[in-house]
Design a protein around this motif. Structure first.
Motif, PDB file in Angstrom:
ATOM      1  N   ARG B  42     -32.164   8.540  29.758  1.00 40.90           N
ATOM      2  CA  ARG B  42     -31.402   9.486  28.950  1.00 40.90           C
ATOM      3  C   ARG B  42     -30.884   8.810  27.694  1.00 40.90           C
ATOM      4  O   ARG B  42     -30.875   7.579  27.573  1.00 40.90           O
ATOM      5  N   GLY B  43     -30.464   9.627  26.744  1.00 43.67           N
ATOM      6  CA  GLY B  43     -29.830   9.091  25.552  1.00 43.67           C
ATOM      7  C   GLY B  43     -28.388   8.713  25.826  1.00 43.67           C
ATOM      8  O   GLY B  43     -27.879   8.896  26.929  1.00 43.67           O
ATOM      9  N   LEU B  44     -27.733   8.153  24.815  1.00 39.28           N
ATOM     10  CA  LEU B  44     -26.333   7.760  24.954  1.00 39.28           C
ATOM     11  C   LEU B  44     -25.437   8.983  24.886  1.00 39.28           C
ATOM     12  O   LEU B  44     -25.662   9.897  24.086  1.00 39.28           O
ATOM     13  N   GLN B  45     -24.420   8.977  25.741  1.00 35.92           N
ATOM     14  CA  GLN B  45     -23.447  10.064  25.750  1.00 35.92           C
ATOM     15  C   GLN B  45     -22.081   9.516  25.340  1.00 35.92           C
ATOM     16  O   GLN B  45     -21.655   8.468  25.829  1.00 35.92           O
ATOM     17  N   PHE B  46     -21.418  10.213  24.462  1.00 34.63           N
ATOM     18  CA  PHE B  46     -20.094   9.815  23.974  1.00 34.63           C
ATOM     19  C   PHE B  46     -19.050   9.916  25.074  1.00 34.63           C
ATOM     20  O   PHE B  46     -18.973  10.930  25.784  1.00 34.63           O
ATOM     21  N   LEU B  47     -18.235   8.856  25.237  1.00 36.87           N
ATOM     22  CA  LEU B  47     -17.155   8.853  26.221  1.00 36.87           C
ATOM     23  C   LEU B  47     -15.786   9.033  25.569  1.00 36.87           C
ATOM     24  O   LEU B  47     -14.988   9.862  26.004  1.00 36.87           O
ATOM     25  N   LEU B  48     -15.498   8.189  24.576  1.00 39.31           N
ATOM     26  CA  LEU B  48     -14.192   8.238  23.934  1.00 39.31           C
ATOM     27  C   LEU B  48     -14.232   7.453  22.634  1.00 39.31           C
ATOM     28  O   LEU B  48     -15.175   6.706  22.372  1.00 39.31           O
ATOM     29  N   LYS B  49     -13.178   7.641  21.846  1.00 41.42           N
ATOM     30  CA  LYS B  49     -13.094   6.951  20.567  1.00 41.42           C
ATOM     31  C   LYS B  49     -11.650   6.608  20.235  1.00 41.42           C
ATOM     32  O   LYS B  49     -10.706   7.280  20.691  1.00 41.42           O
ATOM     33  N   TYR B  50     -11.489   5.558  19.431  1.00 41.54           N
ATOM     34  CA  TYR B  50     -10.208   5.228  18.827  1.00 41.54           C
ATOM     35  C   TYR B  50     -10.376   5.280  17.316  1.00 41.54           C
ATOM     36  O   TYR B  50     -11.249   4.601  16.763  1.00 41.54           O
ATOM     37  N   ILE B  51      -9.531   6.082  16.688  1.00 45.26           N
ATOM     38  CA  ILE B  51      -9.539   6.171  15.230  1.00 45.26           C
ATOM     39  C   ILE B  51      -8.216   5.639  14.682  1.00 45.26           C
ATOM     40  O   ILE B  51      -8.181   4.766  13.826  1.00 45.26           O
ATOM     41  N   THR B  52      -7.136   6.177  15.180  1.00 45.96           N
ATOM     42  CA  THR B  52      -5.801   5.753  14.779  1.00 45.96           C
ATOM     43  C   THR B  52      -4.818   6.291  15.802  1.00 45.96           C
ATOM     44  O   THR B  52      -5.178   7.074  16.678  1.00 45.96           O
ATOM     45  N   GLY B  53      -3.554   5.821  15.732  1.00 47.45           N
ATOM     46  CA  GLY B  53      -2.537   6.379  16.608  1.00 47.45           C
ATOM     47  C   GLY B  53      -2.355   5.598  17.890  1.00 47.45           C
ATOM     48  O   GLY B  53      -2.422   4.366  17.909  1.00 47.45           O
ATOM     49  N   ASP B  54      -2.155   6.306  18.992  1.00 45.88           N
ATOM     50  CA  ASP B  54      -1.863   5.706  20.293  1.00 45.88           C
ATOM     51  C   ASP B  54      -2.966   4.728  20.692  1.00 45.88           C
ATOM     52  O   ASP B  54      -4.159   5.051  20.616  1.00 45.88           O
ATOM     53  N   ASN B  55      -2.562   3.528  21.112  1.00 47.32           N
ATOM     54  CA  ASN B  55      -3.549   2.504  21.447  1.00 47.32           C
ATOM     55  C   ASN B  55      -4.329   2.824  22.713  1.00 47.32           C
ATOM     56  O   ASN B  55      -5.408   2.270  22.933  1.00 47.32           O
ATOM     57  N   LEU B  56      -3.795   3.665  23.569  1.00 46.06           N
ATOM     58  CA  LEU B  56      -4.489   4.049  24.796  1.00 46.06           C
ATOM     59  C   LEU B  56      -5.137   5.411  24.569  1.00 46.06           C
ATOM     60  O   LEU B  56      -4.452   6.399  24.324  1.00 46.06           O
ATOM     61  N   VAL B  57      -6.459   5.431  24.655  1.00 46.11           N
ATOM     62  CA  VAL B  57      -7.174   6.689  24.452  1.00 46.11           C
ATOM     63  C   VAL B  57      -7.845   7.090  25.756  1.00 46.11           C
ATOM     64  O   VAL B  57      -8.330   6.247  26.500  1.00 46.11           O
ATOM     65  N   LYS B  58      -7.860   8.376  26.003  1.00 48.02           N
ATOM     66  CA  LYS B  58      -8.472   8.900  27.218  1.00 48.02           C
ATOM     67  C   LYS B  58      -9.732   9.666  26.846  1.00 48.02           C
ATOM     68  O   LYS B  58      -9.800  10.314  25.790  1.00 48.02           O
ATOM     69  N   GLY B  59     -10.723   9.578  27.750  1.00 46.30           N
ATOM     70  CA  GLY B  59     -11.991  10.209  27.449  1.00 46.30           C
ATOM     71  C   GLY B  59     -12.542  10.976  28.627  1.00 46.30           C
ATOM     72  O   GLY B  59     -11.803  11.391  29.521  1.00 46.30           O
ATOM     73  N   SER B  60     -13.842  11.108  28.624  1.00 52.17           N
ATOM     74  CA  SER B  60     -14.523  11.895  29.646  1.00 52.17           C
ATOM     75  C   SER B  60     -14.588  11.154  30.976  1.00 52.17           C
ATOM     76  O   SER B  60     -14.529   9.925  31.018  1.00 52.17           O
ATOM     77  N   TYR B  61     -14.706  11.910  32.055  1.00 50.12           N
ATOM     78  CA  TYR B  61     -14.962  11.393  33.406  1.00 50.12           C
ATOM     79  C   TYR B  61     -13.875  10.434  33.891  1.00 50.12           C
ATOM     80  O   TYR B  61     -14.139   9.572  34.725  1.00 50.12           O
ATOM     81  N   GLY B  62     -12.650  10.554  33.380  1.00 45.59           N
ATOM     82  CA  GLY B  62     -11.544   9.731  33.832  1.00 45.59           C
ATOM     83  C   GLY B  62     -11.466   8.361  33.201  1.00 45.59           C
ATOM     84  O   GLY B  62     -10.621   7.540  33.586  1.00 45.59           O
ATOM     85  N   PHE B  63     -12.335   8.079  32.234  1.00 49.12           N
ATOM     86  CA  PHE B  63     -12.300   6.794  31.544  1.00 49.12           C
ATOM     87  C   PHE B  63     -11.200   6.760  30.482  1.00 49.12           C
ATOM     88  O   PHE B  63     -10.847   7.788  29.907  1.00 49.12           O
TER      89      PHE B  63
END
Lengths: 113, 115
Positions: B42-63
């Motif tokens: 399969r191709g790559l699937q996006f999980l999460l990103k950090y752009i700015t703001g809170d240092n802890l970012v939450k993403g898909s599937y509990g990551f």
């Protein structure tokens, strides 16, 4: 919603043959890219486009050509296939905003004999 | 030029245990950071990103991932691993100061979650 569609999924070529890998997206994304994935090397950028009629080279462009006549399509052409081009090729697209993630197709697995 | 390092080729963890996949980066300005997951064929699937703001970012599937500017790290974490989390994980960085904002990928870390 199909997203990014790549064809074919698999292809075997002989050295010196040419072919075109197709990529189409239905999300009206401005930016499109081609990557190759090789074991232990991550993904490397081949060519990219920031809009219809505009293309530029990535870090490994030699042996490949691209064109972008429409927003939706971004084909990758191998001019004269070489065994070093055996790889998995991924097309990706994204919106033009800086912080948007890439959307990837499922890849084309290419073997050059 | 920007770069990404994923120091572990493979991470092994038992189901139910917490997991961490490490990523460090190098970029001249403030980075845009991403995690992707790739399942077989399969191709790559996006999980999460950090752009700015809170240092802890939450993403898909509990990551989730924590951005640490002083250590130039962006480690991927999950409190309780599932067997279905077994996959190849890629960290990527984009330098917003470059013209195309090229996305540079790490070499990937294979996560193996055992039952």
């Amino acid at each position: 919603n199909a997203g990014v569609t790549q064809t074919p999924k698999f292809q075997v070529l002989k050295t010196g043959q040419s072919m075109t890998l197709q990529c189409a997206q239905d999300m009206n994304h401005e930016y499109m890219s081609w990557y190759r994935q090789d074991p232990g090397m991550g993904l490397r950028l081949i060519h990219y486009s920031v809009g219809a009629g505009i293309t530029d080279q990535g870090e490994v462009p030699n042996g490949y050509n691209v064109s972008r006549s429409t927003t939706e399509d971004f084909p990758l052409r191998l001019l004269s296939a070489a065994p070093s081009q055996t790889s998995v090729y991924f097309c990706a697209s994204r919106q033009g905003n800086d912080n948007q993630p890439q959307h990837f197709g499922d890849g084309t697995r290419l073997s050059i004999l | 030029a920007q770069s990404v390092a994923q120091p572990e080729d493979q991470v092994n963890v038992a189901e139910g245990n917490p997991l961490t996949v490490k990523c460090t980066y190098s970029v001249s300005g403030n980075p845009y950071l991403f995690w992707y997951v790739q399942y077989p064929n399969r191709g790559l699937q996006f999980l999460l990103k950090y752009i700015t703001g809170d240092n802890l970012v939450k993403g898909s599937y509990g990551f989730e991932a924590e951005f640490n500017k002083s250590q130039t790290s962006f480690h991927l974490k999950k409190p309780s691993a599932l067997v279905s989390d077994s996959a190849l994980y890629f960290c990527a960085v984009r330098d917003p100061n470059t013209g195309f904002q090229k996305l540079v990928f790490g070499t990937g870390t294979r996560l193996l979650v055992s039952p």
